[in-house]
Motif scaffolding. Structure first.
Motif, short mmCIF file in Angstrom:
data_model
loop_
_atom_site.label_atom_id
_atom_site.label_comp_id
_atom_site.label_asym_id
_atom_site.label_seq_id
_atom_site.Cartn_x
_atom_site.Cartn_y
_atom_site.Cartn_z
N GLY A 154 44.33 25.23 25.74
CA GLY A 154 44.72 26.59 26.16
C GLY A 154 45.84 27.20 25.34
O GLY A 154 46.20 28.37 25.55
N ILE A 155 46.41 26.43 24.44
CA ILE A 155 47.58 26.94 23.69
C ILE A 155 47.19 27.17 22.23
O ILE A 155 46.70 26.25 21.56
N THR A 156 47.41 28.40 21.75
CA THR A 156 47.19 28.70 20.33
C THR A 156 48.56 28.81 19.67
O THR A 156 49.44 29.49 20.20
N GLY A 172 50.23 40.94 25.29
CA GLY A 172 50.11 39.79 26.20
C GLY A 172 50.49 40.20 27.61
O GLY A 172 50.95 41.32 27.85
N THR A 173 50.31 39.26 28.54
CA THR A 173 50.65 39.56 29.94
C THR A 173 52.16 39.55 30.15
O THR A 173 52.71 40.34 30.91
N PRO A 190 47.02 36.72 26.35
CA PRO A 190 47.81 35.51 26.60
C PRO A 190 49.22 35.80 27.09
O PRO A 190 49.71 36.92 26.97
N GLN A 240 46.66 30.00 32.34
CA GLN A 240 46.59 31.20 31.50
C GLN A 240 46.59 30.79 30.04
O GLN A 240 47.22 29.79 29.68
N PRO A 241 45.92 31.58 29.18
CA PRO A 241 46.01 31.27 27.75
C PRO A 241 47.43 31.54 27.24
O PRO A 241 48.10 32.44 27.73
N VAL A 242 47.85 30.73 26.29
CA VAL A 242 49.21 30.85 25.76
C VAL A 242 49.15 31.03 24.25
O VAL A 242 48.39 30.34 23.56
N LEU A 243 49.94 31.98 23.75
CA LEU A 243 50.12 32.11 22.30
C LEU A 243 51.56 31.73 22.00
O LEU A 243 52.50 32.37 22.50
#
Ligand SMILES: Cc1cc2nc3c(=O)[nH]c(=O)nc-3n(C[C@H](O)[C@H](O)[C@H](O)COP(=O)(O)OP(=O)(O)OC[C@H]3O[C@@H](n4cnc5c(N)ncnc54)[C@H](O)[C@@H]3O)c2cc1C
Length: 490
Positions: free
Chosen positions: A143-145, A179-180, A4, A24-27
């Motif tokens: 998409g957001i954790t 993460g990215t 993420p 994109q996945p987000v943390l």
């Protein structure tokens, strides 16, 4: 699994960034509970946007430059002021209900603004309304954790690139997450000062992490002091001092000393609504000369409970009825204009590390922030950052082969922290001088525990910047500054 984008901080900047990333996945990590942690929740006055026909983004920009002593980046100011209205629309689309009158949004006047342009929500609960609405949106977005009570205490690096975070969770466990990109949206540094309007989690943790990862800091000497927070020692008022917003002075309140004399008369053409640094220094000097300062807001009278419900409740909780009593006030550290040098999409000087909101410095505020421009900054630059991350090119595979290392330092606690805070207040407060700053920097450097602590690292960096800038500019006031020739002749 796709790693993420990691966003550290869930104030207006972190939330706006998270909501703008679509592909994109987000943390999203926050030190407290979602919507309960950070300065955003405490914002009272509101958010600035030119609205009236006689106002314009150009007027708003002029006021921003004037408050910032022209140290501002013109492009950043143009983005801020020209995108303000569409950002208000975006916030409304996220569910923020701004207060409205018969002809549109209810607009207030605040110090340094030439027009009424401050939108607010829930009267003086603007920050709470904003952070609650954005947090609800974030919680609904697949998409957001979100990881709450997650304290980031180290950055992970491979080579010269930031690639993740080390997190301490509420149960004491430590997790390393890659993460990215890592986005620092950790807020300001008020918690490092003895007197502050900021909650304790705004203690420069993100700034320290960025500095230790090698990111270039900028303009650290520019710290804004709010002139009117409730005086410490008044009943149970502690480290975080409740703010009495400028909007109260905008509604007609004024500052007096213990003899009843109005202290801002003759100090500045805008009187009690002069820029914050001028009012804060005037209040500081009153105390230095042995006088107390009070806000006389009695003329707001019966409108108090409805117009300023939060401040009214704070005063009443502390045994003051602002309809009848004078409110004892002091200045306090409020906002950091300096931070990690960032471009308009939050890129710092270190690959993989972005910064946005109060922890960042893109020079939009220059040497001093215009009231109600920072919520706007968080939303506008958070959105820009989020959109730019959606287009980011993935990092090459050779990056993964480099060994993983951790950067960061431990925090101080107890008496060591209190002593550091009071030293920071007395040397880096509204008035500064070289010898005191130099001596304090020497004391920190000579103590290995202080010098290697996260707070000590930030304090030393600010001291170095404040000593290097020998002239008084904006919120940075040097008592020992050599006056400019024009000043000396005046
Ligand atoms: C009392 C008060 C009133 C104000 N009034 C106004 C106003 O009316 N208008 C205006 O424009 N501005 C106002 N401001 C300033 C404004 O509120 C802040 O500048 C702005 O909210 C900062 O937003 P942010 O997202 O950068 O940081 P914050 O809202 O401070 O959020 C920081 C986040 O980072 C998290 N965090 C910090 N360190 C870590 C870590 N190590 N690990 C994990 N998470 C971490 C925190 O938990 C929090 O979620 C006010 C500020 C205060 C204190």
């Amino acid at each position: 699994m796709v790693p993420p984008v990691i966003i550290v901080g869930a104030g207006i900047a972190g939330l706006s960034t998270a909501l703008s990333i679509r592909r994109q996945p987000v943390l999203l990590l926050t030190r407290g509970q979602l919507s309960r942690s950070g300065a955003t929740r405490w914002a009272q006055g509101g958010i600035a946007a030119s609205w009236l026909p006689e106002d314009s983004p150009e007027h708003h920009a002029r006021d921003t430059f004037s408050a910032g002593a022209g140290v501002n980046d013109p492009v950043a100011v143009d983005v801020l002021t020209s995108q303000a209205r569409e950002t208000i629309d975006w916030l409304e689309a996220q569910g923020v209900a701004f207060d409205r009158g018969p002809e549109g949004p209810a607009l207030c006047l605040e110090g340094g603004h030439s027009h009424r342009r401050i939108l607010h929500a829930g009267g003086d609960s603007s920050g709470r309304y904003i952070v609650d609405a954005l947090s609800d949106r974030v919680a609904d977005r697949p998409g957001i954790t979100c990881l709450e009570h997650a304290h980031v205490d180290r950055l992970l690096m491979r080579g010269h690139r930031v690639c993740g975070v080390r997190v301490r969770t509420q149960d004491g466990r430590i997790r390393c997450i890659e993460g990215t990109e890592v986005v620092l949206a950790t807020g300001g540094i008020g918690g490092l000062f003895q007197w502050t309007s900021n909650p304790p989690e705004c203690d420069g943790a993100g700034l320290a992490l960025g500095i230790e990862a090698g990111a270039e800091p900028r303009d650290l000497e520019f710290v804004q002091f709010h002139p009117t927070v409730l005086k410490p020692g008044h009943r149970d008022v502690q480290h975080r001092l409740p703010l009495i917003s400028e909007a109260v002075r905008g509604a007609g309140a004024f500052l007096v000393d213990d003899t009843g004399r109005r202290i801002m008369v003759g100090e500045h053409p805008l009187g009690d609504l002069a820029p914050r640094d001028i009012v804060a220094r005037r209040v500081w000097r009153s105390y230095r000369d042995g006088n107390s300062v009070f806000l006389d807001a009695r003329r707001i009278d019966s409108e108090w409970p409805q117009r300023f419900p939060t401040i009214f409740a704070i005063c009443m909780e502390h045994g003051l009825d602002p309809r009848r009593d004078l409110i004892p006030v002091v200045p306090a550290a409020h906002f950091h204009m300096g931070g990690l040098k960032a471009d308009l999409e939050g890129r710092t000087s270190v690959a993989g590390l972005r910064a946005v909101g109060e922890v960042a410095c893109n020079r939009v505020h220059g040497a001093n922030r215009l009231a109600s421009n920072s919520l706007l900054e968080g939303a506008i630059f958070g959105r820009r950052l989020g959109l730019s991350l959606d287009d980011a090119v993935p990092v090459g595979a050779d990056h993964d082969e480099q060994p993983l290392r951790q950067v960061g330092s431990d925090a101080l606690a107890g008496a060591a922290l209190s002593t550091l805070r009071s030293g920071i207040w007395s040397t880096l407060g509204p008035e500064r001088e070289h010898d005191a700053m130099h001596a304090f920097a020497g004391r920190i450097s000579a103590d290995p525990i202080l010098a290697r602590s996260r707070e000590g690292i930030v304090a030393l960096a600010i001291l170095r910047s404040a000593m290097a800038r020998q002239e008084s500019v904006g919120a940075h006031y040097r008592r020992d500054a050599v006056p400019a020739i024009a000043d000396a002749q005046a």
